[in-house]
Design a protein around this motif. Sequence first.
Motif, PDB file in Angstrom:
ATOM      1  N   THR A 159      -5.649  -1.257 -11.472  1.00 23.57           N
ATOM      2  CA  THR A 159      -5.364  -2.478 -12.020  1.00 23.57           C
ATOM      3  C   THR A 159      -4.578  -3.033 -12.049  1.00 23.57           C
ATOM      4  OG1 THR A 159      -5.632  -1.868 -14.530  1.00 23.57           O
ATOM      5  CG2 THR A 159      -3.941  -3.897 -14.479  1.00 23.57           C
ATOM      6  N   GLU A 160      -3.394  -1.749 -10.720  1.00 21.86           N
ATOM      7  CA  GLU A 160      -1.994  -2.343 -10.218  1.00 21.86           C
ATOM      8  C   GLU A 160      -1.678  -1.793  -8.734  1.00 21.86           C
ATOM      9  OE1 GLU A 160       1.418  -2.555 -12.137  1.00 21.86           O
ATOM     10  OE2 GLU A 160       1.148  -3.873 -13.366  1.00 21.86           O
ATOM     11  N   PRO A 161      -2.647  -2.033  -7.739  1.00 24.50           N
ATOM     12  CA  PRO A 161      -3.206  -0.853  -6.185  1.00 24.50           C
ATOM     13  C   PRO A 161      -1.728  -0.611  -5.811  1.00 24.50           C
ATOM     14  CG  PRO A 161      -4.355  -2.825  -6.104  1.00 24.50           C
ATOM     15  CD  PRO A 161      -3.876  -2.873  -7.196  1.00 24.50           C
ATOM     16  N   VAL A 162      -0.963   0.331  -4.900  1.00 23.27           N
ATOM     17  CA  VAL A 162      -0.051   0.016  -4.262  1.00 23.27           C
ATOM     18  C   VAL A 162      -0.627  -0.124  -3.257  1.00 23.27           C
ATOM     19  CG1 VAL A 162       1.212   1.277  -6.030  1.00 23.27           C
ATOM     20  CG2 VAL A 162      -0.584   2.316  -4.278  1.00 23.27           C
ATOM     21  N   ASP A 163       0.588  -0.968  -2.086  1.00 20.96           N
ATOM     22  CA  ASP A 163       0.396  -1.229  -0.252  1.00 20.96           C
ATOM     23  C   ASP A 163       1.413  -0.596  -0.291  1.00 20.96           C
ATOM     24  OD1 ASP A 163       2.711  -1.708  -1.820  1.00 20.96           O
ATOM     25  OD2 ASP A 163       3.476  -3.560  -0.321  1.00 20.96           O
ATOM     26  N   ASP A 166       0.317   4.716   2.935  1.00 26.01           N
ATOM     27  CA  ASP A 166       1.328   5.059   3.957  1.00 26.01           C
ATOM     28  C   ASP A 166       2.629   6.182   4.643  1.00 26.01           C
ATOM     29  OD1 ASP A 166       0.592   3.360   6.502  1.00 26.01           O
ATOM     30  OD2 ASP A 166       0.266   2.852   4.949  1.00 26.01           O
ATOM     31  N   GLN A 167       3.541   4.194   4.149  1.00 25.50           N
ATOM     32  CA  GLN A 167       4.293   4.010   4.447  1.00 25.50           C
ATOM     33  C   GLN A 167       5.089   4.836   3.522  1.00 25.50           C
ATOM     34  OE1 GLN A 167       5.552  -0.101   4.292  1.00 25.50           O
ATOM     35  NE2 GLN A 167       8.062   0.211   5.194  1.00 25.50           N
ATOM     36  N   ARG A 168       4.942   4.712   2.413  1.00 29.77           N
ATOM     37  CA  ARG A 168       5.623   5.265   1.080  1.00 29.77           C
ATOM     38  C   ARG A 168       5.981   7.170   1.314  1.00 29.77           C
ATOM     39  NH1 ARG A 168       4.635   1.990  -4.012  1.00 29.77           N
ATOM     40  NH2 ARG A 168       3.838   0.157  -3.242  1.00 29.77           N
ATOM     41  N   ILE A 169       4.668   7.758   2.105  1.00 30.76           N
ATOM     42  CA  ILE A 169       4.493   8.842   2.390  1.00 30.76           C
ATOM     43  C   ILE A 169       5.543   8.983   3.566  1.00 30.76           C
ATOM     44  CG2 ILE A 169       3.193  11.125   2.999  1.00 30.76           C
ATOM     45  CD1 ILE A 169       0.912   9.884   0.603  1.00 30.76           C
ATOM     46  N   GLN A 170       5.937   8.137   4.755  1.00 29.47           N
ATOM     47  CA  GLN A 170       6.343   8.871   5.814  1.00 29.47           C
ATOM     48  C   GLN A 170       7.604   8.349   5.618  1.00 29.47           C
ATOM     49  OE1 GLN A 170       7.163   6.621   8.787  1.00 29.47           O
ATOM     50  NE2 GLN A 170       8.037   8.255   9.606  1.00 29.47           N
ATOM     51  N   GLU A 171       8.078   7.445   5.051  1.00 27.88           N
ATOM     52  CA  GLU A 171       9.069   6.785   5.086  1.00 27.88           C
ATOM     53  C   GLU A 171      10.246   7.379   4.346  1.00 27.88           C
ATOM     54  OE1 GLU A 171       9.217   2.777   6.257  1.00 27.88           O
ATOM     55  OE2 GLU A 171       8.849   2.837   8.674  1.00 27.88           O
ATOM     56  N   ARG A 243      16.960  -5.083  -5.296  1.00 24.53           N
ATOM     57  CA  ARG A 243      15.501  -6.210  -6.026  1.00 24.53           C
ATOM     58  C   ARG A 243      15.288  -6.245  -4.685  1.00 24.53           C
ATOM     59  NH1 ARG A 243      14.321 -11.487  -5.534  1.00 24.53           N
ATOM     60  NH2 ARG A 243      16.607 -11.887  -5.809  1.00 24.53           N
ATOM     61  N   LEU A 244      16.487  -6.527  -4.335  1.00 34.41           N
ATOM     62  CA  LEU A 244      15.920  -7.062  -1.924  1.00 34.41           C
ATOM     63  C   LEU A 244      15.667  -5.900  -1.721  1.00 34.41           C
ATOM     64  CD1 LEU A 244      19.645  -9.439  -2.278  1.00 34.41           C
ATOM     65  CD2 LEU A 244      17.629 -10.798  -2.429  1.00 34.41           C
ATOM     66  N   GLU A 245      15.930  -4.808  -1.642  1.00 39.33           N
ATOM     67  CA  GLU A 245      15.457  -3.854  -0.897  1.00 39.33           C
ATOM     68  C   GLU A 245      13.818  -3.168  -1.215  1.00 39.33           C
ATOM     69  OE1 GLU A 245      16.828  -2.171   1.929  1.00 39.33           O
ATOM     70  OE2 GLU A 245      18.728  -2.632   2.114  1.00 39.33           O
ATOM     71  N   GLU A 249      10.984  -4.169   2.251  1.00 38.99           N
ATOM     72  CA  GLU A 249       9.673  -2.970   2.136  1.00 38.99           C
ATOM     73  C   GLU A 249       8.567  -3.448   1.897  1.00 38.99           C
ATOM     74  OE1 GLU A 249      10.312  -0.272   3.406  1.00 38.99           O
ATOM     75  OE2 GLU A 249      12.842   0.305   3.077  1.00 38.99           O
ATOM     76  N   GLY A 250       8.816  -4.476   0.327  1.00 42.96           N
ATOM     77  CA  GLY A 250       7.108  -5.139   0.944  1.00 42.96           C
ATOM     78  C   GLY A 250       6.582  -5.883   1.777  1.00 42.96           C
ATOM     79  N   LEU A 251       7.776  -6.420   2.284  1.00 42.88           N
ATOM     80  CA  LEU A 251       7.114  -7.637   3.652  1.00 42.88           C
ATOM     81  C   LEU A 251       7.394  -7.466   4.737  1.00 42.88           C
ATOM     82  CD1 LEU A 251      10.021 -10.504   1.786  1.00 42.88           C
ATOM     83  CD2 LEU A 251       7.253 -10.271   1.663  1.00 42.88           C
TER      84      LEU A 251
END
Length: 599
Positions: A159-163, A166-171, A243-245, A249-251
């Motif tokens: 329902t809510e796939p993550v973006d 790869d970045q989440r695992i690495q950084e 919230r800004l941080e 990351e997403g942007l």
Amino acid sequence: MTASRDWRHEWVATLTWTAEAWVVTLAACAVAVWLLTRYTGWGRQFRQLAFPYFVPLRRRGPLPMVLLMLALTILGVRLQVLISYALNDTFTALGRLDARDFWFSIGLFVILAALYVAGSLTSYLLAQRFTIRWRTWLTDHMISDWLKGQAYHRGQFVTEPVDNPDQRIQEDVQQFVEESHSLAIGAVDAALRLVSFTVILWGLSGPISLLGVEVPRAMIVLSYVYVLVASLIAFRVGRPLIRLEFLREGLSASFRHALIRLRDHSENIAFYGGERVERATLATRFTDVISNAWTIALRRLKLQGFNDSVTQLAQVFPYVIQAPRFFAGTITLGDVTQAGDAFGQVHDSLSFFRNSYDSFAGYRAALDRLTALMDANHDSRRLPSPTVAHHPGALVIEGLKVWRPDHEPLIEGLNLTMNPGQALLVKGASGSGKTSLLRSMANIWPHAHGTIRRPIGGRTLFLSQQPYLPMGSLRAALAYPEPSHQIEDQLAREMLHKVQLGHLELRIDEEAHWSRILSPGEQQRLGFARVLLNQPHLVFLDEATSAVDEGLEHALYRLVRERLPRCMVVSVGHRSTLNAFHTLHLNLLGAGRWGMAAA
């Protein structure tokens, strides 16, 4: 000599104090962790990520190292307290013009400072070892969770796939581990210094009259009021940073993803001359990144300006409070300097969370992104899928139902049995569900239900329209998904010649980006060489010859049927030339209807 401490027996008192403080601190930390992981959202996120690593029975577990780092932190605080007393003796000796006591206290300071530096370096080395081990384990844990149940693929259907997993695992893993250590050790150190130096301030504080009211132990009262009020204001100023941080990351990931797509689809974009559109897309995404960066910068400017102002005022605050008592002769110069040092330690301790708010904001963002990935992995494994069981000698499909994501049926109640040597050709109009059927048989399409019994593991091979070529050598591409060392040179060269790729035989061990070097037709031929080398019991071919001419297609299918006569073949294709190589035809008619016929 008049000294503030009994230095001859201080080492015994220090060891006793350190042991007692270690027990009390350990108990307090356990209670704090229990409360945070039970009653706060980010604490529960921490438990989800960290607790599996801190299992007490784990071989070479991290708990002994944590206990040692805690002991070194406590000892470091004790040494800071002793250094403050040594400096008190130093300035007191200066005030009395006592050279002998002065040089004794200087020597004592040198010894204590050397011990403190040695302890700090040891703590740093242990911290690096601890964080590197934890990061290694957590990275492996996140990758395993991402690969388990093919979540890396099925995650796009939740329902809510993550973006950007790869970045989440690495950084984010690195940030989570490093910030967990620094914030935890920093909080323990701040709490210990707060208690230790509050005791010192208590002994050095005296009453002060404010607006006609006498305030007892004024230094303690004013210190706490000053820092607590400043911290509350700082929390209010810095709260939007969390919230800004997260948004940053997403942007940033969205902008980076657009750049990667431009690189990966450069040929098509160049054919269309789409530079203007791509530039506009990149500019829009980068504008969002810069807008967010400015918002963060301005918010940090407010927070840093307030923190710096509070810190600068704190440097003179204790001397202003103690000056009247010094001028009245009730305290010595050493007492004034020690009070200033103790106030600074209390101020820094109480200000720890205020000064760490920026780091904590980034830490919360990392927690959110990592736990969101794990939740998406979990949700992807709960998506519906056919029951796939091992059957070494046949392909049996019972009651298979396949539908679109919008629940429109593609195939209803498919029953099929194939024996070794048989071949099935799947035909149908575009969008009738041919590829979805193959994906369901591979158990990677989450909109299917039924029972499939077939060879599993390395005994089944799927060949798509554009075969996947892994990073590395051509030998690795030929052997995939098996290890490359299992293929002998002579056999690899023979198979390359069989599929008319003999011009590559001298480049077998050359490492290159082969998916960019080889044409689509060459990649499809390489896929057939992979089939011949792996010798599967069952092979699925999804438009696997669409990029070659009919004559080469005929030769490739004939190779498979001659060299692998017992292999079961399921093909998706449109050309009538494929009919001769298949014993069964499955026609998908749309709206769930289908028809089966012998060739």
